[in-house]
Design a protein around this motif. Structure first.
Motif, short mmCIF file in Angstrom:
data_model
loop_
_atom_site.label_atom_id
_atom_site.label_comp_id
_atom_site.label_asym_id
_atom_site.label_seq_id
_atom_site.Cartn_x
_atom_site.Cartn_y
_atom_site.Cartn_z
N LEU A 124 19.19 5.23 3.84
CA LEU A 124 19.51 5.32 2.42
C LEU A 124 19.49 6.79 1.99
CD1 LEU A 124 17.33 2.35 1.13
CD2 LEU A 124 19.82 2.38 1.37
N THR A 125 20.51 7.22 1.30
CA THR A 125 20.58 8.61 0.85
C THR A 125 19.89 8.77 -0.51
OG1 THR A 125 22.73 8.22 -0.20
CG2 THR A 125 22.73 9.01 2.08
N PHE A 135 0.81 -1.22 0.00
CA PHE A 135 0.00 0.00 0.00
C PHE A 135 0.84 1.27 0.00
CE2 PHE A 135 -2.26 3.28 2.55
CZ PHE A 135 -3.18 3.65 1.57
N PRO A 136 1.79 1.46 0.94
CA PRO A 136 2.56 2.71 0.92
C PRO A 136 3.41 2.87 -0.34
CG PRO A 136 3.46 1.20 2.53
CD PRO A 136 2.17 0.62 2.10
N GLN A 147 19.15 13.20 -7.95
CA GLN A 147 18.55 11.90 -8.23
C GLN A 147 17.03 12.02 -8.34
OE1 GLN A 147 20.41 9.96 -4.80
NE2 GLN A 147 21.31 8.44 -6.17
N GLU A 148 16.45 12.86 -7.49
CA GLU A 148 15.00 13.07 -7.54
C GLU A 148 14.58 13.67 -8.87
OE1 GLU A 148 10.98 13.16 -6.40
OE2 GLU A 148 12.70 12.06 -5.60
N PRO A 154 9.13 5.03 -0.24
CA PRO A 154 8.68 6.23 0.49
C PRO A 154 9.79 6.82 1.34
CG PRO A 154 7.00 4.51 0.58
CD PRO A 154 8.21 3.89 -0.04
N PRO A 155 9.91 8.16 1.40
CA PRO A 155 11.04 8.81 2.10
C PRO A 155 11.21 8.37 3.54
CG PRO A 155 9.85 10.40 0.78
CD PRO A 155 9.05 9.13 0.72
N GLU A 156 10.10 8.14 4.25
CA GLU A 156 10.23 7.74 5.65
C GLU A 156 10.87 6.35 5.76
OE1 GLU A 156 6.16 6.60 4.12
OE2 GLU A 156 7.40 8.43 4.10
#
Length: 287
Positions: free
Chosen positions: A243-244, A121-122, A249-250, A234-236
């Motif tokens: 992980l960087t 889901f996330p 990269q984004e 997901p960033p969290e």
């Protein structure tokens, strides 16, 4: 007991025309498998089970094909969906051992088994704006969660082991993120220098040229897998694993995903969807 009552107690697959029928069989879903798998195996119990019992090192392509076929059955299999859920539980019954810290694990332990499913889901929610060009609306997100939870019941996860609503999911998810770590399996999956057997699935006519090009193709594939696996995580979850991810990269991820989204949405449905999904959607007049 009436037949209707009996049927009401049997977990039902997601409905034709729902969010899962719309998205799961789309070929873009392949790109979300990497981050979802990283999130799964970052739980020590799941990572240990995969490390000890999976063929992901020796037969990664076959394992991937079988996993995708299973997912497609959950969503589009209709009467076969519950049968697939029972098969998976039987398959996981003998998966147990001790993790890297000597703690016992069992694949069917309620918390572990639920986490493997919950990760979908996330990841799907986070990846959707990148690969489909827009986020889910609030009603779509609620519908997606309800349908994904229904699939969990097909897989034999008890209702009490999965949050009942989107609002209840996020506290559960944040608590689970406290338990994850960069396990041995997660590190291997993110390592662009790991050995990888030559691609042996797909049209036979392509296997010979793929074998010739494999020394170069393997490096490119592993780098791209790492890029997408971290970028669509997901960033969290990235933060929990240390992980960087840079601004450059984004930007690159957004450009790549924009191209993918534009190309895929212009494909005819018979090419945009996996064959199993296309056939099921056609039977219900959805393609």
């Amino acid at each position: 007991m009436s037949l209707d009552v009996q049927r009401s107690r049997v977990p039902q697959p997601p409905p034709p025309g729902g969010i899962l029928w719309q998205d799961t069989g789309d070929i873009r879903t392949l790109l979300t498998l990497g981050p979802a798998f990283i999130l799964q195996v970052s739980h020590p119990a799941v990572g240990a089970g995969v490390d000890d019992h999976s063929v992901f090192r020796t037969d990664p392509w076959g394992r991937g094909v079988r996993s995708m076929r299973s997912v497609l059955l959950w969503v589009y299999g209709e009467e076969r969906a519950a049968e697939e859920g029972r098969r998976l539980r039987l398959l996981h019954r003998g998966i147990h051992g001790t993790d890297a810290r000597g703690r016992p694990y069992h694949a069917l332990a309620a918390r572990t088994y639920a986490w493997v499913h919950a990760t979908g889901f996330p990841v799907a929610r986070y990846a959707h704006p990148y690969l489909w060009g827009r986020p889910y609306t609030e009603p779509e997100e609620r519908q997606y969660f309800a349908e994904w939870r229904r699939v969990g019941q097909l897989l034999g996860i008890h209702e009490r082991d999965l949050p009942e609503s989107v609002e209840e999911f996020w506290p559960y998810y944040r608590e689970m993120l406290k338990e994850i770590e960069l396990t041995r399996v997660a590190r291997e999956l993110l390592d662009p220098h790991q050995p990888l057997p030559v691609l042996d699935v797909g049209p036979r006519s392509l296997r010979t040229p793929v074998r010739w090009l494999w020394p170069v193709a393997r490096r490119l594939f592993l780098r791209f897998r790492r890029f997408l696996s971290i970028g669509l995580l997901p960033p969290e979850a990235r933060d929990a694993l240390g992980l960087t991810w840079t601004a450059a990269q984004e930007r690159r991820l957004r450009r790549v995903c924009r191209v993918i989204s534009v190309v895929v949405t212009r494909l005819p449905h018979r090419l945009r969807y996996f064959p199993e999904a296309h056939l099921a959607r056609s039977r219900h007049g959805l393609d």
